[in-house]
Design a protein around this motif. Structure first.
Motif, mmCIF file in Angstrom:
data_model
loop_
_atom_site.group_PDB
_atom_site.id
_atom_site.type_symbol
_atom_site.label_atom_id
_atom_site.label_comp_id
_atom_site.label_asym_id
_atom_site.label_seq_id
_atom_site.Cartn_x
_atom_site.Cartn_y
_atom_site.Cartn_z
ATOM 1 N N THR A 122 -21.246 -21.495 -7.235
ATOM 2 C CA THR A 122 -21.294 -20.520 -6.140
ATOM 3 C C THR A 122 -19.875 -20.038 -5.890
ATOM 4 O O THR A 122 -18.953 -20.834 -5.857
ATOM 5 N N TYR A 123 -19.733 -18.728 -5.727
ATOM 6 C CA TYR A 123 -18.410 -18.166 -5.455
ATOM 7 C C TYR A 123 -18.438 -17.490 -4.088
ATOM 8 O O TYR A 123 -19.178 -16.535 -3.873
ATOM 9 N N ALA A 124 -17.660 -18.021 -3.147
ATOM 10 C CA ALA A 124 -17.491 -17.368 -1.852
ATOM 11 C C ALA A 124 -16.204 -16.554 -1.903
ATOM 12 O O ALA A 124 -15.125 -17.110 -2.074
ATOM 13 N N CYS A 125 -16.343 -15.239 -1.785
ATOM 14 C CA CYS A 125 -15.190 -14.337 -1.852
ATOM 15 C C CYS A 125 -15.084 -13.636 -0.496
ATOM 16 O O CYS A 125 -15.979 -12.908 -0.087
ATOM 17 N N LEU A 126 -13.990 -13.894 0.219
ATOM 18 C CA LEU A 126 -13.932 -13.527 1.636
ATOM 19 C C LEU A 126 -13.753 -12.035 1.893
ATOM 20 O O LEU A 126 -14.236 -11.501 2.884
ATOM 21 N N THR A 127 -13.024 -11.342 1.013
ATOM 22 C CA THR A 127 -12.732 -9.920 1.254
ATOM 23 C C THR A 127 -13.098 -9.107 0.012
ATOM 24 O O THR A 127 -13.518 -9.663 -0.998
ATOM 25 N N LEU A 128 -12.876 -7.808 0.089
ATOM 26 C CA LEU A 128 -13.033 -6.977 -1.108
ATOM 27 C C LEU A 128 -11.669 -6.477 -1.597
ATOM 28 O O LEU A 128 -11.585 -5.478 -2.295
ATOM 29 N N GLY A 129 -10.615 -7.170 -1.203
ATOM 30 C CA GLY A 129 -9.286 -6.764 -1.683
ATOM 31 C C GLY A 129 -8.958 -5.336 -1.293
ATOM 32 O O GLY A 129 -8.359 -4.581 -2.058
ATOM 33 N N GLU A 130 -9.339 -4.987 -0.046
ATOM 34 C CA GLU A 130 -9.189 -3.596 0.419
ATOM 35 C C GLU A 130 -7.750 -3.099 0.392
ATOM 36 O O GLU A 130 -7.501 -1.901 0.391
ATOM 37 N N MET A 131 -6.789 -4.047 0.430
ATOM 38 C CA MET A 131 -5.381 -3.645 0.508
ATOM 39 C C MET A 131 -4.684 -3.692 -0.844
ATOM 40 O O MET A 131 -3.457 -3.641 -0.907
ATOM 41 N N GLY A 132 -5.458 -3.817 -1.896
ATOM 42 C CA GLY A 132 -4.869 -3.806 -3.234
ATOM 43 C C GLY A 132 -4.018 -2.561 -3.426
ATOM 44 O O GLY A 132 -4.311 -1.497 -2.870
ATOM 45 N N ARG A 133 -2.968 -2.687 -4.210
ATOM 46 C CA ARG A 133 -2.019 -1.574 -4.338
ATOM 47 C C ARG A 133 -2.248 -0.747 -5.585
ATOM 48 O O ARG A 133 -1.809 0.392 -5.664
ATOM 49 N N ASN A 134 -2.877 -1.345 -6.582
ATOM 50 C CA ASN A 134 -3.056 -0.622 -7.842
ATOM 51 C C ASN A 134 -4.170 0.407 -7.715
ATOM 52 O O ASN A 134 -5.318 0.065 -7.474
ATOM 53 N N MET A 135 -3.840 1.646 -7.845
ATOM 54 C CA MET A 135 -4.807 2.727 -7.679
ATOM 55 C C MET A 135 -5.100 3.412 -9.003
ATOM 56 O O MET A 135 -5.770 4.447 -9.038
ATOM 57 N N GLY A 136 -4.578 2.851 -10.089
ATOM 58 C CA GLY A 136 -4.829 3.407 -11.416
ATOM 59 C C GLY A 136 -3.811 4.464 -11.783
ATOM 60 O O GLY A 136 -3.138 5.033 -10.936
ATOM 61 N N ARG A 137 -3.672 4.681 -13.077
ATOM 62 C CA ARG A 137 -2.772 5.720 -13.557
ATOM 63 C C ARG A 137 -3.458 6.417 -14.714
ATOM 64 O O ARG A 137 -3.530 5.851 -15.789
ATOM 65 N N PRO A 138 -4.043 7.590 -14.577
ATOM 66 C CA PRO A 138 -4.065 8.416 -13.363
ATOM 67 C C PRO A 138 -4.843 7.742 -12.221
ATOM 68 O O PRO A 138 -5.620 6.817 -12.465
ATOM 69 N N LEU A 139 -4.639 8.216 -10.984
ATOM 70 C CA LEU A 139 -5.257 7.605 -9.814
ATOM 71 C C LEU A 139 -6.777 7.659 -9.917
ATOM 72 O O LEU A 139 -7.350 8.715 -10.154
ATOM 73 N N ILE A 140 -7.423 6.489 -9.755
ATOM 74 C CA ILE A 140 -8.892 6.468 -9.773
ATOM 75 C C ILE A 140 -9.451 6.033 -8.423
ATOM 76 O O ILE A 140 -10.657 6.042 -8.211
ATOM 77 N N ALA A 141 -8.555 5.633 -7.504
ATOM 78 C CA ALA A 141 -9.028 5.111 -6.217
ATOM 79 C C ALA A 141 -8.125 5.587 -5.095
ATOM 80 O O ALA A 141 -6.992 5.997 -5.329
ATOM 81 N N ARG A 158 -7.441 4.490 -0.609
ATOM 82 C CA ARG A 158 -7.647 3.393 0.347
ATOM 83 C C ARG A 158 -9.111 3.236 0.772
ATOM 84 O O ARG A 158 -9.551 2.135 1.069
ATOM 85 N N GLU A 159 -9.829 4.334 0.837
ATOM 86 C CA GLU A 159 -11.208 4.272 1.342
ATOM 87 C C GLU A 159 -12.234 3.992 0.248
ATOM 88 O O GLU A 159 -13.315 3.473 0.537
ATOM 89 N N THR A 160 -11.922 4.336 -1.006
ATOM 90 C CA THR A 160 -12.895 4.081 -2.079
ATOM 91 C C THR A 160 -12.632 2.757 -2.789
ATOM 92 O O THR A 160 -13.504 2.254 -3.499
ATOM 93 N N LEU A 161 -11.445 2.184 -2.595
ATOM 94 C CA LEU A 161 -11.096 0.970 -3.330
ATOM 95 C C LEU A 161 -12.100 -0.183 -3.129
ATOM 96 O O LEU A 161 -12.463 -0.839 -4.111
#
Lengths: 116, 222
Positions: free
Chosen positions: B34-53, B55-58
């Motif tokens: 069982t994996y309990a994962c507390l967040t969805l990593g909403e504050m991750g900084r990597n948005m892709g290159r070119p940008l694919i994400a 703050r709101e879609t990440l």
């Protein structure tokens, strides 16, 4: 997101002046900055869904850009902005990304609250 | 062989780097994880290159990546806490410990894998693990599961000693790399370098992929 078009962003900022808005303002250099480089002084801030109403606002600079919003009794300001979009929920998203595509700053305005 | 494993981490991709081989060794042995994962990593900084994400879609992107990683790991039971990235240390601690207690009661693990509180660099890592340890310490000593903790802060071995659990997971190396790859939004920038160095037999990278290290947390001392 796409590179900031100064004129389009300025038009959007003008249209939102005087409205009651929700703001997301964030700066970050990442949670691992000091882990990777012990001499690095890590700092960041994050404010989501505070209410804001500005009298006038201006986008300046040659890129990366600076955005300043003048409120009745104060200011909101951000620098390092490179990209922007208006998303499907009509939220105005501005962000600054470094050369690796890492988000360094976000400045977002919306008439509806952002998801918690 | 473990009866049931519970993995508790705050961010999608925390289960990839230092733990995926160990998780695979359990699931491929038939042990449920069982994996309990507390967040969805909403504050991750990597948005892709070119940008694919942005703050709101990440969060949506990272949820899809998390589901795919779980599929690759053979994890059939994913529990999400719906918390927000970078806020774990500020949340109501007693409430979080209670949620951990309920989780442990429900899953009834023989082994818990989490971070080592105070030695896992990110404040979310440390506070998630601290809540897990407190929940375990509330249990009767004879009912407590074993806790294997992951530490990686600078100089941690000088304070907590060397890890007592060293898993050779080289048999799962290819699968582990695929799990890291599944977290594309966050790992796209480093995965090619990782693969290349692994194929070139770079010692540090081989060791990072092939060996996973844990400390048996001294729960009973608290």
């Amino acid at each position: 997101m796409k590179p900031i078009d100064r004129q389009q962003v300025q038009q959007t900022i003008d249209q939102l002046a005087g409205k009651e808005l929700y703001i997301h303002l964030e700066t970050t250099n990442g949670a691992y900055a000091s882990h990777k480089n012990q001499s690095f002084f890590s700092a960041g801030a994050f404010l989501r869904n505070a209410k804001i109403q500005y009298v006038q606002g201006k986008l300046t600079g040659e890129g990366p850009f600076r955005l300043g919003l003048e409120m009745e009794s104060g200011w909101a300001y951000a620098e390092g902005l490179t990209d922007w979009e208006i998303d499907d929920s009509h939220q105005v998203l501005l962000a600054g990304h470094d050369h690796d595509g890492k988000l360094a700053i976000a400045f977002q305005l919306s008439e509806k609250p952002f998801r918690k | 062989m473990e009866r049931q494993v519970l993995v508790v981490f705050p961010h999608p991709d925390d289960e990839a780097f230092g733990v995926a081989g160990t998780i695979l060794s359990h699931t491929q042995n038939g042990t449920p994880v069982t994996y309990a994962c507390l967040t969805l990593g909403e504050m991750g900084r990597n948005m892709g290159r070119p940008l694919i994400a942005n703050r709101e879609t990440l969060p949506e992107i990272r949820l899809k990546e998390l589901n795919e990683a779980c599929r690759l790991l053979g994890i059939k039971d994913l529990r999400r806490f719906g918390m927000r990235d970078k806020t774990i240390e500020f949340t109501d601690e007693a409430l979080l410990v209670n949620r951990m207690s309920e989780l442990i009661d429900d899953v009834n693990p023989s082994l818990i894998i989490t971070f080592y509180p105070g030695y896992a660099v990110h404040p979310d890592h440390n506070s998630t693990a601290a809540a897990v340890i407190q929940a375990v310490q509330k249990m009767k000593p004879e009912e407590r599961p074993t806790v294997h903790a992951l530490a990686f802060s600078e100089g941690c071995e000088e304070e907590i000693g060397e890890p007592d659990i060293v898993h050779d997971v080289s048999a799962y190396a290819d699968q582990k790399i695929k799990v890291v790859e599944a977290h594309e939004s966050q790992t796209a920038g480093i995965i090619e370098m990782m693969k290349q160095r692994f194929l070139e037999n770079d010692e540090t990278m081989k060791d990072r992929i092939n060996t996973e290290r844990f400390w048996t947390y001294p729960v009973d001392n608290g």
